[in-house]
Design a protein around this motif. Sequence first.
Motif, PDB file in Angstrom:
ATOM      1  N   THR A 245       0.839  -1.185   0.000  1.00 39.76           N
ATOM      2  CA  THR A 245       0.000   0.000   0.000  1.00 39.76           C
ATOM      3  C   THR A 245       0.880   1.243   0.000  1.00 39.76           C
ATOM      4  O   THR A 245       1.708   1.434   0.892  1.00 39.76           O
ATOM      5  N   LEU A 246       0.694   2.088  -0.984  1.00 38.12           N
ATOM      6  CA  LEU A 246       1.488   3.305  -1.072  1.00 38.12           C
ATOM      7  C   LEU A 246       0.996   4.338  -0.065  1.00 38.12           C
ATOM      8  O   LEU A 246      -0.197   4.438   0.187  1.00 38.12           O
ATOM      9  N   PRO A 247       1.897   5.140   0.522  1.00 42.03           N
ATOM     10  CA  PRO A 247       1.442   6.237   1.364  1.00 42.03           C
ATOM     11  C   PRO A 247       0.753   7.276   0.487  1.00 42.03           C
ATOM     12  O   PRO A 247       1.023   7.374  -0.710  1.00 42.03           O
ATOM     13  N   VAL A 248      -0.119   8.017   1.063  1.00 46.37           N
ATOM     14  CA  VAL A 248      -0.796   9.059   0.293  1.00 46.37           C
ATOM     15  C   VAL A 248       0.221  10.122  -0.082  1.00 46.37           C
ATOM     16  O   VAL A 248       0.795  10.797   0.773  1.00 46.37           O
ATOM     17  N   ASN A 249       0.494  10.235  -1.370  1.00 50.70           N
ATOM     18  CA  ASN A 249       1.427  11.252  -1.857  1.00 50.70           C
ATOM     19  C   ASN A 249       1.131  11.480  -3.326  1.00 50.70           C
ATOM     20  O   ASN A 249       0.582  10.605  -4.003  1.00 50.70           O
ATOM     21  N   PRO A 250       1.448  12.652  -3.842  1.00 49.35           N
ATOM     22  CA  PRO A 250       1.133  12.962  -5.235  1.00 49.35           C
ATOM     23  C   PRO A 250       2.196  12.520  -6.224  1.00 49.35           C
ATOM     24  O   PRO A 250       2.089  12.815  -7.415  1.00 49.35           O
ATOM     25  N   TYR A 251       3.204  11.801  -5.752  1.00 51.83           N
ATOM     26  CA  TYR A 251       4.353  11.512  -6.591  1.00 51.83           C
ATOM     27  C   TYR A 251       4.339  10.115  -7.213  1.00 51.83           C
ATOM     28  O   TYR A 251       4.685   9.935  -8.373  1.00 51.83           O
ATOM     29  N   ILE A 252       3.962   9.112  -6.404  1.00 50.32           N
ATOM     30  CA  ILE A 252       3.867   7.731  -6.891  1.00 50.32           C
ATOM     31  C   ILE A 252       2.483   7.233  -6.517  1.00 50.32           C
ATOM     32  O   ILE A 252       2.197   7.027  -5.338  1.00 50.32           O
ATOM     33  N   THR A 253       1.620   7.016  -7.492  1.00 52.78           N
ATOM     34  CA  THR A 253       0.206   6.732  -7.201  1.00 52.78           C
ATOM     35  C   THR A 253      -0.281   5.387  -7.712  1.00 52.78           C
ATOM     36  O   THR A 253      -1.449   5.058  -7.544  1.00 52.78           O
ATOM     37  N   ARG A 254       0.596   4.610  -8.364  1.00 48.76           N
ATOM     38  CA  ARG A 254       0.202   3.298  -8.870  1.00 48.76           C
ATOM     39  C   ARG A 254       1.174   2.236  -8.387  1.00 48.76           C
ATOM     40  O   ARG A 254       2.278   2.548  -7.934  1.00 48.76           O
ATOM     41  N   LYS A 255       0.777   0.975  -8.542  1.00 45.87           N
ATOM     42  CA  LYS A 255       1.614  -0.134  -8.101  1.00 45.87           C
ATOM     43  C   LYS A 255       2.634  -0.557  -9.145  1.00 45.87           C
ATOM     44  O   LYS A 255       3.673  -1.126  -8.801  1.00 45.87           O
ATOM     45  N   VAL A 256       2.326  -0.354 -10.432  1.00 44.42           N
ATOM     46  CA  VAL A 256       3.197  -0.832 -11.502  1.00 44.42           C
ATOM     47  C   VAL A 256       3.404   0.262 -12.539  1.00 44.42           C
ATOM     48  O   VAL A 256       2.463   0.929 -12.949  1.00 44.42           O
TER      49      VAL A 256
END
Length: 273
Positions: free
Chosen positions: A67-78
């Motif tokens: 689960t990614l932290p909420v951030n505007p930089y990396i928003t997808r898993k792949v």
Amino acid sequence: MNPKFLLGVCVGAFVFCSCQKNLTEKADLTTRPLDKNTAAAAASSDALDAILKDLPPSTYLLKFDNTLPVNPYITRKVYGTLSENTLVPISKFGIRGLESIGYTLWPPRKIPFPTGPTTCPDMLLRADIAQRVVDLLKNVNKNWYDMTAVEVTQGQFVIGTAGYFKAASLTQPDVIDKNVIGQTALKNFRLILPDATKYSGFQRRDYGSFDIASRSASGDTYENIIGRIYPNSIGCFYPLDVSVLRYNLEKNYPGQFKFNVTQLPGGGEAFGE
């Protein structure tokens, strides 16, 4: 040569490797300032997309399975579609143990530490883009402070933490190399095991260096064809070598394997469960 790159910072997961980067904690964006182009792009889209926009997706692969932290930089898993079975020169990884038994190529995937967690790489291309990705990841997760991009061949980069490269360098031959593979030419076969599989003797997920990411006579890649038939353990390619490997596996580990054999386009064979 088309440049390619892999990124290596993982804690995490079969063939079509699933790397889990530890992104469960709150993102730390204070390590260093983002370059102005990356920061501006993040306001309207994904900053990692902005960095990768000039690269064909087939030339890179970055995976974030946690689960990614909420951030505007990396928003997808792949990001990207480059095969996880892509082979790269082994020489830049310092894996003397495997080099000593003839390996010149290997897939830079998840590496288990002797104790503790695992770590794995991703793939990327172009030095300037690889460095921008490294800078972004360092800002997103403070634990990736020692991440770096290593050029493994011209225009092809593996991005990873110091822990990944250290773990890779410690990889040694095992009893499978000695008792099952023996003198079989590495370029003539590939053995791949799922991460969760616990077969006796296997200390790695990948053995051999046949390029299963290459395309068969049918136009599809061997990894796609084999993966649909044998979602668990896989062995291929040249019939004579495949038969030797199967025989040695069944001889050394009686009753442990129940292999089926399938003919592949172009005359090869695959076996698996």
